[in-house]
Scaffold this active site. Structure first.
Site, short mmCIF file in Angstrom:
data_model
loop_
_atom_site.label_atom_id
_atom_site.label_comp_id
_atom_site.label_asym_id
_atom_site.label_seq_id
_atom_site.Cartn_x
_atom_site.Cartn_y
_atom_site.Cartn_z
N TRP A 1 0.85 -1.20 0.00
CA TRP A 1 0.00 0.00 0.00
C TRP A 1 0.88 1.25 0.00
O TRP A 1 2.01 1.23 0.49
CB TRP A 1 -0.95 0.00 1.19
CG TRP A 1 -0.28 0.15 2.54
CD1 TRP A 1 0.12 -0.84 3.38
CD2 TRP A 1 0.03 1.38 3.22
NE1 TRP A 1 0.67 -0.32 4.53
CE2 TRP A 1 0.63 1.04 4.46
CE3 TRP A 1 -0.13 2.73 2.91
CZ2 TRP A 1 1.07 2.00 5.38
CZ3 TRP A 1 0.30 3.69 3.82
CH2 TRP A 1 0.90 3.33 5.03
N GLU B 1 8.11 -1.67 18.71
CA GLU B 1 7.20 -1.92 17.60
C GLU B 1 5.83 -2.38 18.11
O GLU B 1 4.80 -2.04 17.52
CB GLU B 1 7.79 -2.96 16.64
CG GLU B 1 9.04 -2.50 15.90
CD GLU B 1 8.74 -1.59 14.72
OE1 GLU B 1 7.78 -0.82 14.75
OE2 GLU B 1 9.50 -1.66 13.74
N HIS C 1 6.44 -5.96 11.89
CA HIS C 1 7.81 -5.61 12.25
C HIS C 1 8.14 -6.10 13.66
O HIS C 1 9.26 -6.57 13.92
CB HIS C 1 8.00 -4.10 12.16
CG HIS C 1 7.78 -3.55 10.78
ND1 HIS C 1 7.59 -2.22 10.52
CD2 HIS C 1 7.69 -4.19 9.58
CE1 HIS C 1 7.41 -2.04 9.22
NE2 HIS C 1 7.47 -3.22 8.62
N GLU D 1 8.61 1.66 6.76
CA GLU D 1 8.24 2.61 7.81
C GLU D 1 8.07 4.03 7.27
O GLU D 1 7.27 4.80 7.79
CB GLU D 1 9.32 2.61 8.90
CG GLU D 1 9.33 1.38 9.79
CD GLU D 1 8.30 1.46 10.89
OE1 GLU D 1 7.87 2.58 11.23
OE2 GLU D 1 7.93 0.41 11.44
N THR E 1 4.08 0.75 19.41
CA THR E 1 3.57 1.54 18.29
C THR E 1 2.34 0.90 17.69
O THR E 1 1.39 1.59 17.29
CB THR E 1 4.66 1.70 17.22
OG1 THR E 1 5.88 2.10 17.83
CG2 THR E 1 4.27 2.73 16.19
N HIS F 1 4.60 5.64 6.72
CA HIS F 1 3.72 5.96 7.84
C HIS F 1 3.66 7.47 8.10
O HIS F 1 2.58 8.06 8.18
CB HIS F 1 4.17 5.24 9.10
CG HIS F 1 4.18 3.76 8.97
ND1 HIS F 1 4.75 2.93 9.91
CD2 HIS F 1 3.69 2.93 8.00
CE1 HIS F 1 4.61 1.67 9.53
NE2 HIS F 1 3.97 1.65 8.37
N ASP G 1 1.34 -2.90 9.87
CA ASP G 1 2.77 -2.91 9.53
C ASP G 1 3.62 -3.08 10.79
O ASP G 1 4.57 -3.86 10.83
CB ASP G 1 3.16 -1.60 8.85
CG ASP G 1 2.82 -1.56 7.37
OD1 ASP G 1 2.23 -2.52 6.87
OD2 ASP G 1 3.15 -0.55 6.72
N GLU G 2 3.27 -2.31 11.82
CA GLU G 2 4.06 -2.33 13.05
C GLU G 2 4.02 -3.72 13.69
O GLU G 2 5.01 -4.17 14.28
CB GLU G 2 3.54 -1.27 14.03
CG GLU G 2 3.54 0.16 13.51
CD GLU G 2 4.93 0.75 13.32
OE1 GLU G 2 5.93 0.01 13.46
OE2 GLU G 2 5.02 1.95 13.04
N GLU H 1 6.91 9.12 13.84
CA GLU H 1 7.13 8.39 12.59
C GLU H 1 8.04 9.18 11.64
O GLU H 1 8.86 8.59 10.92
CB GLU H 1 5.79 8.11 11.90
CG GLU H 1 4.84 7.20 12.66
CD GLU H 1 5.24 5.73 12.60
OE1 GLU H 1 6.24 5.41 11.92
OE2 GLU H 1 4.57 4.90 13.23
#
Length: 316
Positions: free
Chosen positions: A23, A156, A192, A103, A159, A106, A188-189, A66
């Protein structure tokens, strides 16, 4: 670290998404090339009016955090066992660059949303962002990768919690567009976080005593947030972080209890109490880590959060 680097292609494939299919911020924002761009921006701004003051403080603080990505990449590149020349884009350099690339979207997404919302003093926010990058941070890891990976495993997840909660609150306030953005970042976080937890799990197999000592050391120091040096224009370093943290606790985005819960999760994920082959110092370190969540929970019950919101210069 050298042993783990041998599997880096597999780690990148498992925990990071292909750039071609990933994305991008434009997927969730009004398209400025379309005729209905201004009408979409107006709808975005109308939905933004429903969000409470503390929510804006937290969302802006999260965005600044971010946007300070250059600090995090340079810090990871400085770890022992990371050689930018010899790796030539492979091994740990491959991971760090690919992680940074994911990252980077974001801050781009959230910053653009804040600009379009009409609710944010973007210059004041940009000043705080520039300060945060210029000030750097000291998270107590030095260049030790074991300590760094304890930090990233924890951070992570923190977050993820924060973005997941801002997504939920946005939905409650009738803002599905912002909710989708925050939820996507949270996803995503989480990926990770799983990667860094995996790295630590593998290190525990290869070097259990040193990994346990590193884990205990980071828990003693306490995991500080990446934005702990946050400040506004003409402010002193770190002068704003407590106000940002108070706002997050008031609306339940990230609390002291969340800190304890994440720690408990890491202890369980790494099966700390089952690890064998520890030396005497590492056994003591394990005992300390295992007992720490209960101690912190007792302290968390005593914490008082200020009820009055701080007047952030960021919020127009």
């Amino acid at each position: 670290m050298s042993e783990l680097a041998k599997n880096m292609d597999a780690y990148v494939q498992e925990y990071l998404n292909p750039i071609e299919s990933n994305w991008q911020p434009s997927d969730m924002l009004p398209d400025s090339t379309k005729e209905n761009f201004l009408s979409e921006v107006k709808l975005l701004q109308e939905a933004a009016q429903e969000l409470p003051y503390d929510y804006w403080a937290v969302l802006i603080g999260d965005t600044i955090t971010e946007e300070a990505l250059p600090t995090y990449e340079s810090w990871l590149m400085a770890m022992d066992s990371v050689n930018q020349v010899e790796d030539q884009g492979q091994g740990w350099v491959q991971w760090i660059r690919s992680w940074t690339a994911e990252e980077n979207r974001h801050g781009n997404l959230l910053s653009t949303y804040l600009y379009l919302s009409g609710k944010v003093d973007m210059r004041a926010m940009a000043v705080s962002t520039q300060y945060l990058i210029a000030d750097g941070f000291d998270i107590g890891t030095s260049s030790d990768p074991y300590r760094n990976f304890v930090y990233t495993s924890f951070q992570e997840m923190a977050t993820n919690v924060s973005h997941r909660r801002t997504a939920s609150l946005a939905k409650q306030h009738g803002n599905p567009q912002l909710s989708r953005m925050c939820a996507q970042i949270a996803a995503d976080e989480l990926r990770h976080a799983k990667a860094y937890r995996r790295f630590v799990s593998e290190i525990f197999k290869l070097d259990p005593s040193e990994m346990m000592l590193a884990f205990a050391d980071m828990m003693k120091k306490k995991i500080v947030m990446p934005a702990h040096f946050l400040r506004e224009i003409n402010g002193q370093k770190s002068s704003l972080f407590e106000h940002f943290s108070d706002a997050a606790q008031r609306i339940g985005v990230y609390t002291t209890q969340d800190y304890v819960t994440i720690m408990q999760g890491l202890i369980q994920d790494w099966e700390v109490e089952k690890i064998t082959g520890l030396n005497d110092a590492a056994e003591k370190a394990r005992d300390y880590v295992a007992a720490l969540p209960a101690r912190l929970e007792r302290l968390a019950d005593r914490i008082k959060i200020p009820e009055l919101a701080y007047p952030f210069t960021w919020i127009a």
